[in-house]
Enzyme design. Structure first.
Site, PDB file in Angstrom:
ATOM      1  N   CYS A  50       0.852  -1.186   0.000  1.00 53.18           N
ATOM      2  CA  CYS A  50       0.000   0.000   0.000  1.00 53.18           C
ATOM      3  C   CYS A  50       0.893   1.243   0.000  1.00 53.18           C
ATOM      4  CB  CYS A  50      -0.898  -0.009   1.237  1.00 53.18           C
ATOM      5  SG  CYS A  50      -1.859   1.520   1.419  1.00 53.18           S
ATOM      6  N   ASP A  57      -0.293  -5.852   0.366  1.00 51.59           N
ATOM      7  CA  ASP A  57      -1.575  -6.173  -0.258  1.00 51.59           C
ATOM      8  C   ASP A  57      -1.385  -7.476  -1.021  1.00 51.59           C
ATOM      9  OD1 ASP A  57      -3.235  -3.964   0.470  1.00 51.59           O
ATOM     10  OD2 ASP A  57      -2.162  -2.716  -0.960  1.00 51.59           O
ATOM     11  N   TYR A  72       2.277 -15.777 -24.052  1.00 56.10           N
ATOM     12  CA  TYR A  72       3.110 -15.452 -22.889  1.00 56.10           C
ATOM     13  C   TYR A  72       3.835 -16.694 -22.381  1.00 56.10           C
ATOM     14  CZ  TYR A  72       0.174 -11.300 -22.852  1.00 56.10           C
ATOM     15  OH  TYR A  72      -0.500 -10.170 -23.219  1.00 56.10           O
ATOM     16  N   GLU A  73       5.110 -16.537 -22.074  1.00 56.52           N
ATOM     17  CA  GLU A  73       5.911 -17.608 -21.478  1.00 56.52           C
ATOM     18  C   GLU A  73       5.707 -17.529 -19.961  1.00 56.52           C
ATOM     19  OE1 GLU A  73       8.813 -19.784 -19.588  1.00 56.52           O
ATOM     20  OE2 GLU A  73       9.085 -17.604 -19.599  1.00 56.52           O
ATOM     21  N   LEU A  74       5.314 -18.627 -19.349  1.00 52.76           N
ATOM     22  CA  LEU A  74       4.827 -18.604 -17.967  1.00 52.76           C
ATOM     23  C   LEU A  74       5.894 -18.262 -16.928  1.00 52.76           C
ATOM     24  CD1 LEU A  74       2.332 -21.602 -18.056  1.00 52.76           C
ATOM     25  CD2 LEU A  74       1.856 -19.157 -18.285  1.00 52.76           C
ATOM     26  N   GLU A  92      -5.175   0.266  -8.324  1.00 51.36           N
ATOM     27  CA  GLU A  92      -5.546   0.734  -9.653  1.00 51.36           C
ATOM     28  C   GLU A  92      -4.320   0.915 -10.537  1.00 51.36           C
ATOM     29  OE1 GLU A  92      -8.535   2.022  -6.605  1.00 51.36           O
ATOM     30  OE2 GLU A  92      -6.367   2.131  -6.738  1.00 51.36           O
TER      31      GLU A  92
END
Length: 136
Positions: A50, A57, A72-74, A92
């Site tokens: 935070c 968080d 995407y390569e994991l 956000e």
């Protein structure tokens, strides 16, 4: 292991920290560009801090996407996501930054990023961001 080697092994930054710090989202070629299909990726251990309290968080991130040219390569995605763990950033801002980086890395037909933050102080938050047009 000798004392000298043990000391070397625990010097900062540790190898895992270096991998995380140097991480970027890597993609590979979509193996079937002719077919429209959907991939879902769950990252259940996302953390950041935070920006007001410094408290951690925690969230579960879900990525749903229809690849275009790249997938995407994991492992790279895991390391990239772990890079946020000590960053003081709002929910956000972090979710929008991740979405921007996902779009820049692969430019999928369609993508949905869902962030489900754990409750803190009796308040929880969910964020959903979409980009592109889902195809059938």
């Amino acid at each position: 292991m000798s004392t000298a080697n043990l000391h070397d092994a625990t010097n900062k930054p540790l190898y895992g920290e270096r991998l995380i710090e140097e991480s970027k989202i890597i993609c590979f070629e979509n193996p079937n560009k002719k077919r429209i299909y959907e991939i879902s990726i769950e990252l259940p251990e996302f953390t950041c801090k935070c920006p007001f309290s410094g408290y951690p968080d925690f969230a579960k991130l879900n990525i749903f996407y229809q690849p275009k040219m790249k997938v995407y390569e994991l492992k790279s995605l895991k390391l990239y996501i772990n890079n946020f763990r000590d960053l003081k950033i709002s929910h956000e801002e972090v979710v929008n930054r991740i979405m921007d980086d996902l779009l820049n890395a692969a430019a999928p037909h369609w993508i949905h990023l869902n962030a489900d933050f754990n409750p803190r102080g009796n308040v929880s938050m969910k964020l959903d961001i979409y980009s592109g047009q889902k195809r059938n």
